[in-house]
Scaffold this active site. Sequence first.
Site, PDB file in Angstrom:
ATOM      1  N   CYS A  98       0.930  -1.019   0.108  1.00  0.00           N
ATOM      2  CA  CYS A  98      -0.150  -0.308  -0.070  1.00  0.00           C
ATOM      3  C   CYS A  98       0.864   1.065   0.114  1.00  0.00           C
ATOM      4  O   CYS A  98       1.853   1.330   0.752  1.00  0.00           O
ATOM      5  CB  CYS A  98      -0.715  -0.034   1.245  1.00  0.00           C
ATOM      6  N   CYS A 102      -3.907   7.313  -1.764  1.00  0.00           N
ATOM      7  CA  CYS A 102      -5.128   7.283  -2.465  1.00  0.00           C
ATOM      8  C   CYS A 102      -6.157   7.922  -1.602  1.00  0.00           C
ATOM      9  O   CYS A 102      -7.133   8.160  -1.870  1.00  0.00           O
ATOM     10  CB  CYS A 102      -5.492   5.908  -3.191  1.00  0.00           C
ATOM     11  N   THR A 189      -4.185   4.975   7.308  1.00  0.00           N
ATOM     12  CA  THR A 189      -3.086   4.601   6.523  1.00  0.00           C
ATOM     13  C   THR A 189      -2.206   5.876   6.179  1.00  0.00           C
ATOM     14  O   THR A 189      -2.699   6.855   5.951  1.00  0.00           O
ATOM     15  CB  THR A 189      -3.821   4.166   5.255  1.00  0.00           C
ATOM     16  N   GLU A 255      -0.124   1.891   9.283  1.00  0.00           N
ATOM     17  CA  GLU A 255      -1.592   2.271   9.891  1.00  0.00           C
ATOM     18  C   GLU A 255      -1.254   2.573  11.250  1.00  0.00           C
ATOM     19  O   GLU A 255      -0.485   2.039  11.945  1.00  0.00           O
ATOM     20  CB  GLU A 255      -2.423   1.136   9.693  1.00  0.00           C
ATOM     21  N   HIS A 290     -13.162   5.184  -3.369  1.00  0.00           N
ATOM     22  CA  HIS A 290     -12.063   4.602  -2.727  1.00  0.00           C
ATOM     23  C   HIS A 290     -12.174   3.033  -3.295  1.00  0.00           C
ATOM     24  O   HIS A 290     -11.181   2.272  -3.159  1.00  0.00           O
ATOM     25  CB  HIS A 290     -12.040   4.539  -1.233  1.00  0.00           C
ATOM     26  N   TYR A 294      -9.339   0.456  -5.074  1.00  0.00           N
ATOM     27  CA  TYR A 294      -8.394  -0.980  -4.650  1.00  0.00           C
ATOM     28  C   TYR A 294      -8.122  -1.752  -5.922  1.00  0.00           C
ATOM     29  O   TYR A 294      -7.525  -2.914  -5.879  1.00  0.00           O
ATOM     30  CB  TYR A 294      -9.584  -1.658  -3.995  1.00  0.00           C
ATOM     31  N   CYS A 296      -5.545  -0.889  -6.876  1.00  0.00           N
ATOM     32  CA  CYS A 296      -4.099  -1.095  -6.382  1.00  0.00           C
ATOM     33  C   CYS A 296      -3.564  -2.555  -6.126  1.00  0.00           C
ATOM     34  O   CYS A 296      -2.492  -2.986  -6.463  1.00  0.00           O
ATOM     35  CB  CYS A 296      -3.830  -0.020  -5.145  1.00  0.00           C
ATOM     36  N   GLU A 444      -6.181  -5.537   4.403  1.00  0.00           N
ATOM     37  CA  GLU A 444      -6.833  -4.208   3.801  1.00  0.00           C
ATOM     38  C   GLU A 444      -7.706  -4.396   2.777  1.00  0.00           C
ATOM     39  O   GLU A 444      -8.691  -3.644   2.706  1.00  0.00           O
ATOM     40  CB  GLU A 444      -5.659  -3.588   3.626  1.00  0.00           C
TER      41      GLU A 444
HETATM   42  C1  FAD Z   1      -5.170  -1.806   6.601  1.00  0.00           C
HETATM   43  C2  FAD Z   1      -6.532  -0.973   6.703  1.00  0.00           C
HETATM   44  C3  FAD Z   1      -6.259   0.196   6.305  1.00  0.00           C
HETATM   45  C4  FAD Z   1      -7.168   1.200   6.551  1.00  0.00           C
HETATM   46  N1  FAD Z   1      -6.879   2.414   6.228  1.00  0.00           N
HETATM   47  C5  FAD Z   1      -7.823   3.443   6.549  1.00  0.00           C
HETATM   48  C6  FAD Z   1      -7.545   5.123   6.156  1.00  0.00           C
HETATM   49  O1  FAD Z   1      -6.399   5.238   5.856  1.00  0.00           O
HETATM   50  N2  FAD Z   1      -8.662   5.809   6.701  1.00  0.00           N
HETATM   51  C7  FAD Z   1      -9.889   5.393   7.212  1.00  0.00           C
HETATM   52  O2  FAD Z   1     -10.646   6.212   7.531  1.00  0.00           O
HETATM   53  N3  FAD Z   1     -10.033   4.081   7.312  1.00  0.00           N
HETATM   54  C8  FAD Z   1      -8.960   3.045   7.121  1.00  0.00           C
HETATM   55  N4  FAD Z   1      -9.208   1.860   7.398  1.00  0.00           N
HETATM   56  C9  FAD Z   1     -10.550   1.359   8.082  1.00  0.00           C
HETATM   57  C10 FAD Z   1     -11.685   0.653   7.159  1.00  0.00           C
HETATM   58  O3  FAD Z   1     -12.303   1.512   6.463  1.00  0.00           O
HETATM   59  C11 FAD Z   1     -12.276  -0.092   8.377  1.00  0.00           C
HETATM   60  O4  FAD Z   1     -11.753  -1.292   8.756  1.00  0.00           O
HETATM   61  C12 FAD Z   1     -13.773  -0.754   7.793  1.00  0.00           C
HETATM   62  O5  FAD Z   1     -14.807   0.222   7.672  1.00  0.00           O
HETATM   63  C13 FAD Z   1     -14.274  -1.711   8.736  1.00  0.00           C
HETATM   64  O6  FAD Z   1     -14.335  -1.158  10.039  1.00  0.00           O
HETATM   65  P1  FAD Z   1     -13.845  -1.881  11.518  1.00  0.00           P
HETATM   66  O7  FAD Z   1     -12.462  -2.186  11.282  1.00  0.00           O
HETATM   67  O8  FAD Z   1     -14.090  -0.921  12.845  1.00  0.00           O
HETATM   68  O9  FAD Z   1     -14.449  -2.988  11.649  1.00  0.00           O
HETATM   69  P2  FAD Z   1     -16.128  -3.347  12.065  1.00  0.00           P
HETATM   70  O10 FAD Z   1     -16.994  -2.273  11.709  1.00  0.00           O
HETATM   71  O11 FAD Z   1     -16.103  -3.591  13.691  1.00  0.00           O
HETATM   72  O12 FAD Z   1     -16.570  -4.759  11.419  1.00  0.00           O
HETATM   73  C14 FAD Z   1     -16.272  -5.947  11.650  1.00  0.00           C
HETATM   74  C15 FAD Z   1     -17.436  -6.942  11.408  1.00  0.00           C
HETATM   75  O13 FAD Z   1     -18.610  -6.193  11.938  1.00  0.00           O
HETATM   76  C16 FAD Z   1     -19.635  -6.153  11.101  1.00  0.00           C
HETATM   77  N5  FAD Z   1     -20.652  -5.021  11.515  1.00  0.00           N
HETATM   78  C17 FAD Z   1     -19.963  -3.703  11.670  1.00  0.00           C
HETATM   79  N6  FAD Z   1     -21.001  -2.769  12.126  1.00  0.00           N
HETATM   80  C18 FAD Z   1     -21.982  -3.459  11.993  1.00  0.00           C
HETATM   81  C19 FAD Z   1     -23.528  -3.162  12.473  1.00  0.00           C
HETATM   82  N7  FAD Z   1     -23.805  -2.023  12.723  1.00  0.00           N
HETATM   83  N8  FAD Z   1     -24.329  -4.564  12.128  1.00  0.00           N
HETATM   84  C20 FAD Z   1     -24.071  -5.501  11.742  1.00  0.00           C
HETATM   85  N9  FAD Z   1     -22.606  -5.932  11.410  1.00  0.00           N
HETATM   86  C21 FAD Z   1     -21.747  -4.833  11.668  1.00  0.00           C
HETATM   87  C22 FAD Z   1     -18.784  -5.851   9.819  1.00  0.00           C
HETATM   88  O14 FAD Z   1     -19.725  -5.965   8.558  1.00  0.00           O
HETATM   89  C23 FAD Z   1     -17.668  -6.740   9.759  1.00  0.00           C
HETATM   90  O15 FAD Z   1     -18.207  -8.004   9.442  1.00  0.00           O
HETATM   91  C24 FAD Z   1      -8.453   0.608   7.209  1.00  0.00           C
HETATM   92  C25 FAD Z   1      -8.422  -0.576   7.431  1.00  0.00           C
HETATM   93  C26 FAD Z   1      -7.483  -1.367   7.263  1.00  0.00           C
HETATM   94  C27 FAD Z   1      -7.723  -2.763   7.781  1.00  0.00           C
HETATM   95  S1  SF4 Z   2      -6.106   2.426  -2.691  1.00  0.00           S
HETATM   96 FE1  SF4 Z   2      -4.628   0.840  -2.030  1.00  0.00          FE
HETATM   97  S2  SF4 Z   2      -2.554   1.653  -2.196  1.00  0.00           S
HETATM   98 FE2  SF4 Z   2      -3.955   3.421  -2.260  1.00  0.00          FE
HETATM   99  S3  SF4 Z   2      -4.322   3.796  -0.058  1.00  0.00           S
HETATM  100 FE3  SF4 Z   2      -5.872   2.390  -0.352  1.00  0.00          FE
HETATM  101  S4  SF4 Z   2      -4.965   0.233   0.120  1.00  0.00           S
HETATM  102 FE4  SF4 Z   2      -3.211   1.846   0.078  1.00  0.00          FE
END
Ligand code: FAD
Ligand code: SF4
Length: 490
Positions: A98, A102, A189, A255, A290, A294, A296, A444
């Site tokens: 990553c 983006c 990120t 992250e 966004h 992906y 990417c 991710e």
């Molecule tokens: C490597 C990585 C990079 C990331 N980078 C960014 C970033 O740069 N900026 C940013 O803003 N975010 C970033 N994210 C966040 C990403 O958008 C979230 O991980 C994603 O939206 C899921 O949220 P969570 O991790 O809190 O999981 P959760 O929301 O807790 O989800 C876990 C599970 O619970 C379920 N769930 C959640 N809420 C409910 C509900 N109300 N009812 C029923 N089921 C539910 C989901 O479907 C899932 O199966 C990143 C995540 C990762 C892993």
């Molecule tokens: S689009 Fe891909 S490379 Fe760009 S910030 Fe998100 S995961 Fe990283």
Amino acid sequence: MPIRTPEDYVASLRGRKLNVFLFGKRIDEPVDHPYIRPSINAVAETYRLAQDEPELATATSGLTGERVNRFLHVTGSAGDVVMQNRMQRALGQRTGTCFQRCVGMDAINSVYSVSYDVDQAKGTDYHQKFKAFVARMQAENFVIGGAMTDAKGDRSKAPSEQEDPDVFVRVVERRPDGVVLRGAKMHQTGCLNSHWLLVMPTMRLTAADRDYAVVAAVPVDAPGITYIVGRQSCDTRALEGGDVDQGNAQFSGQEAVIVFEDVFVPTSHVFMNGEFEYAAPLVERFTAYHRRSYVCKTGVGDVLIGAAATIADYNGVAKASHVKDKLVEMAHLNETIYGAGIAASHESKATASGNYQPDDMLANVCKHNVTRFPYEIGRLAQDLAGGLMVTMPSEQDFANETTGPLLEKYLKGRPGVSVNARRRMLRLVENMTLGRNAVGYLTESLHGAGSPQAQRVQIQRLMNLEEKKELAKRLAGIDDDAAAGGDGAK
Ligand SMILES: Cc1cc2nc3c(=O)[nH]c(=O)nc-3n(C[C@H](O)[C@H](O)[C@H](O)COP(=O)(O)OP(=O)(O)OC[C@H]3O[C@@H](n4cnc5c(N)ncnc54)[C@H](O)[C@@H]3O)c2cc1C
Ligand code: SF4
């Protein structure tokens, strides 16, 4: 001086006195930390690509008329949206991870159109302020982190219903000259590698959640911000010295948790302040952008397919039919991701503000494929790599005078291939499917830009089932009125 080169970029990150924690200790200078540096190198590649291939990685700004980095460009055509995807694939190929830039690009493009809509409806001045902010970012060639995901607490409750009101970022004070923010953003990120953060709400909000409806640009080094860097699988290999066992010693993702403890943001950098009805459109537009970003992962997939083909060659089985078939399957899955993503970009339509918005359905299909296909591509890569990928002794054992020669003798593949090449390729597959860069390639892919169910909800909303039912009924010769009262035939 604006940032032009990768070297300028790295220099721009020095001496910022950020409040950064890693492994329980405060880090004085993240730039020189061996754990953090590979993630900086990955962002630096976005600057290098702009130098190497300006047509691909720069664009002419509609705001200033100047040539700017494509990551900071407000799209002015569907072609611009397509070029973002091409650039992302190229950077995935270069870094195998990553490259972090983006989220900001997609945040710029969604805040751009939503701030315009808010102004039209409410008579506010967010859009002009936002344009001025983006023009400045373009001129300086800064990196912007997109800060959307909140800590969220109890997932069944809205922000205003949480036991601790701070688990979603909110405005705790409105002053004549700005707002004060409190809360935390998770999984951020490349935040340490950014210059500015664009804070946005993470979900649909109601009137009760008004204080959570905030969009604001915050410098990364603003007083009151603490960064707690996340661990990655096998991460301490970066601290061991040596470059073989890391698999990809040059590049990684990053992250961190960002904690905002009463961070002041001047009015000039506030682009939503209480307009809760616009949180949902913002989240929708951002995720459409966004989710097709992906692609990417297809650039990263290209690297992994290449690694799997190379290790099959090193093992002497490149001509076996099942090996060729598995490589074809990997390429098919990879291109399926790309197909949906680039189609979403090609189908972009102009927003009222004048920038372009990708097709929501195709963007969600792209991301939904991404939640699955890299896992299958990774499984096939591990299949072709063989078990040594996870049982190979350390590079210290290769250097040891007793064990080194034994490993050289017994870890040979086909004639003409060095043990060194074979173990480096195996470590790369390990890195991408189980190690540091599996964070980017696998988990991710699953959760970034929203977990799989978020795409299914959107696909269900957009799939227009009634229209499809009508299509079927027309061909089957069924009339609904007649069906209610008789045999249903037309
Ligand atoms: C490597 C990585 C990079 C990331 N980078 C960014 C970033 O740069 N900026 C940013 O803003 N975010 C970033 N994210 C966040 C990403 O958008 C979230 O991980 C994603 O939206 C899921 O949220 P969570 O991790 O809190 O999981 P959760 O929301 O807790 O989800 C876990 C599970 O619970 C379920 N769930 C959640 N809420 C409910 C509900 N109300 N009812 C029923 N089921 C539910 C989901 O479907 C899932 O199966 C990143 C995540 C990762 C892993
Ligand atoms: S689009 Fe891909 S490379 Fe760009 S910030 Fe998100 S995961 Fe990283």
